[in-house]
Design a protein around this motif. Structure first.
Motif, short mmCIF file in Angstrom:
data_model
loop_
_atom_site.label_atom_id
_atom_site.label_comp_id
_atom_site.label_asym_id
_atom_site.label_seq_id
_atom_site.Cartn_x
_atom_site.Cartn_y
_atom_site.Cartn_z
N ALA A 85 0.80 -1.23 0.00
CA ALA A 85 0.00 0.00 0.00
C ALA A 85 0.83 1.28 0.00
O ALA A 85 0.31 2.35 -0.26
N ASP A 86 2.12 1.17 0.25
CA ASP A 86 2.96 2.37 0.20
C ASP A 86 3.51 2.62 -1.20
O ASP A 86 4.32 3.52 -1.41
N HIS A 87 3.04 1.84 -2.17
CA HIS A 87 3.44 2.03 -3.57
C HIS A 87 2.22 2.40 -4.41
O HIS A 87 1.20 1.73 -4.34
N PRO A 88 2.34 3.43 -5.23
CA PRO A 88 1.23 3.76 -6.13
C PRO A 88 1.23 2.81 -7.33
O PRO A 88 2.26 2.24 -7.70
N VAL A 89 0.07 2.65 -7.93
CA VAL A 89 -0.07 1.77 -9.09
C VAL A 89 0.82 2.24 -10.25
O VAL A 89 1.24 1.44 -11.08
N GLY A 90 1.15 3.51 -10.26
CA GLY A 90 2.04 4.04 -11.30
C GLY A 90 3.40 3.36 -11.29
O GLY A 90 4.02 3.20 -12.34
N ASP A 91 3.87 2.93 -10.11
CA ASP A 91 5.14 2.21 -10.04
C ASP A 91 5.05 0.89 -10.81
O ASP A 91 5.96 0.52 -11.54
N LEU A 92 3.95 0.19 -10.62
CA LEU A 92 3.75 -1.08 -11.33
C LEU A 92 3.66 -0.83 -12.83
O LEU A 92 4.32 -1.52 -13.62
N LEU A 93 2.88 0.15 -13.22
CA LEU A 93 2.73 0.45 -14.64
C LEU A 93 4.05 0.86 -15.26
O LEU A 93 4.36 0.45 -16.39
N ALA A 94 4.83 1.64 -14.56
CA ALA A 94 6.12 2.08 -15.10
C ALA A 94 7.02 0.90 -15.40
O ALA A 94 7.76 0.91 -16.39
N THR A 95 6.95 -0.13 -14.59
CA THR A 95 7.75 -1.32 -14.82
C THR A 95 7.40 -1.99 -16.14
O THR A 95 8.27 -2.41 -16.89
N PHE A 96 6.12 -2.05 -16.44
CA PHE A 96 5.68 -2.75 -17.64
C PHE A 96 5.55 -1.87 -18.87
O PHE A 96 5.46 -2.37 -19.98
N LEU A 97 5.55 -0.57 -18.68
CA LEU A 97 5.40 0.33 -19.80
C LEU A 97 6.71 0.99 -20.20
O LEU A 97 6.75 1.80 -21.11
N HIS A 98 7.78 0.64 -19.53
CA HIS A 98 9.09 1.21 -19.85
C HIS A 98 9.45 0.91 -21.29
O HIS A 98 9.31 -0.20 -21.77
N ARG A 99 9.91 1.92 -21.97
CA ARG A 99 10.31 1.77 -23.38
C ARG A 99 11.78 2.14 -23.52
O ARG A 99 12.21 3.18 -23.06
N GLU A 100 12.52 1.28 -24.15
CA GLU A 100 13.94 1.56 -24.40
C GLU A 100 14.11 2.77 -25.29
O GLU A 100 15.10 3.48 -25.22
N ASP A 101 13.12 3.03 -26.15
CA ASP A 101 13.26 4.14 -27.09
C ASP A 101 12.74 5.45 -26.52
O ASP A 101 12.70 6.45 -27.21
N THR A 102 12.35 5.46 -25.23
CA THR A 102 11.91 6.70 -24.62
C THR A 102 13.11 7.62 -24.46
O THR A 102 14.13 7.22 -23.90
N PRO A 103 13.02 8.86 -24.93
CA PRO A 103 14.15 9.77 -24.78
C PRO A 103 14.45 10.03 -23.31
O PRO A 103 13.54 10.20 -22.51
N VAL A 104 15.71 10.02 -22.98
CA VAL A 104 16.12 10.32 -21.61
C VAL A 104 16.21 11.82 -21.47
O VAL A 104 16.76 12.51 -22.32
N ALA A 105 15.65 12.33 -20.38
CA ALA A 105 15.70 13.77 -20.14
C ALA A 105 17.14 14.23 -19.96
O ALA A 105 17.98 13.49 -19.48
N ASP A 106 17.43 15.48 -20.36
CA ASP A 106 18.78 16.00 -20.24
C ASP A 106 19.30 15.92 -18.82
O ASP A 106 20.47 15.61 -18.59
N SER A 107 18.45 16.18 -17.82
CA SER A 107 18.91 16.14 -16.43
C SER A 107 19.30 14.71 -16.04
O SER A 107 20.20 14.52 -15.24
N GLU A 108 18.64 13.72 -16.59
CA GLU A 108 18.99 12.34 -16.30
C GLU A 108 20.30 11.95 -16.97
O GLU A 108 21.08 11.20 -16.43
N ARG A 109 20.56 12.48 -18.17
CA ARG A 109 21.81 12.18 -18.87
C ARG A 109 23.00 12.74 -18.11
O ARG A 109 24.02 12.09 -17.98
N THR A 110 22.86 13.96 -17.61
CA THR A 110 23.99 14.58 -16.92
C THR A 110 24.22 13.98 -15.55
O THR A 110 25.31 14.00 -15.04
#
Length: 112
Positions: A85-110
């Motif tokens: 219950a301390d995890h939102p459903v968005g965490d689960l969805l993010a695991t299964f919806l992750h896309r390798e081709d999703t652009p990485v934000a500039d802040s994440e690259r640096t």
């Protein structure tokens, strides 16, 4: 490695049909119940009941668009089991919806 002790040993899975329906609708918010049912291997009626459960629990909302439904998922709703219950459903969805081709934000690259 030992064999499963029951004849059902190869039939169980980690995700429930509720999770599978939610993931399918997150992937395609305009999917028809028939298409979701075919994709995950359950009946269209089962999908309808699961969508009703998810809607009643505020995981998703349904909007009528012409002759179709469009589903919007609230990723902030907590998972139902007390130990999760301390995890939102968005965490689960993010695991299964992750896309390798999703652009990485500039802040994440640096930060890497």
């Amino acid at each position: 490695m030992s064999q499963p002790s029951s004849p059902r040993g190869d039939q169980w899975t980690f995700l429930t049909n509720h999770a599978r329906v939610l993931i399918a609708l997150a992937r395609d918010p305009e999917a028809r119940g028939r298409d979701v049912a075919d994709a995950i291997g359950i009946t269209e009626r089962a999908v309808q009941l699961i969508v009703a459960d998810l809607e009643a629990a505020a995981y998703l909302t349904r909007e009528r668009v012409g002759r179709r439904n469009r589903y919007t998922i609230d990723p902030t709703v907590a998972l139902r089991h007390p130990s999760e219950a301390d995890h939102p459903v968005g965490d689960l969805l993010a695991t299964f919806l992750h896309r390798e081709d999703t652009p990485v934000a500039d802040s994440e690259r640096t930060a890497s």
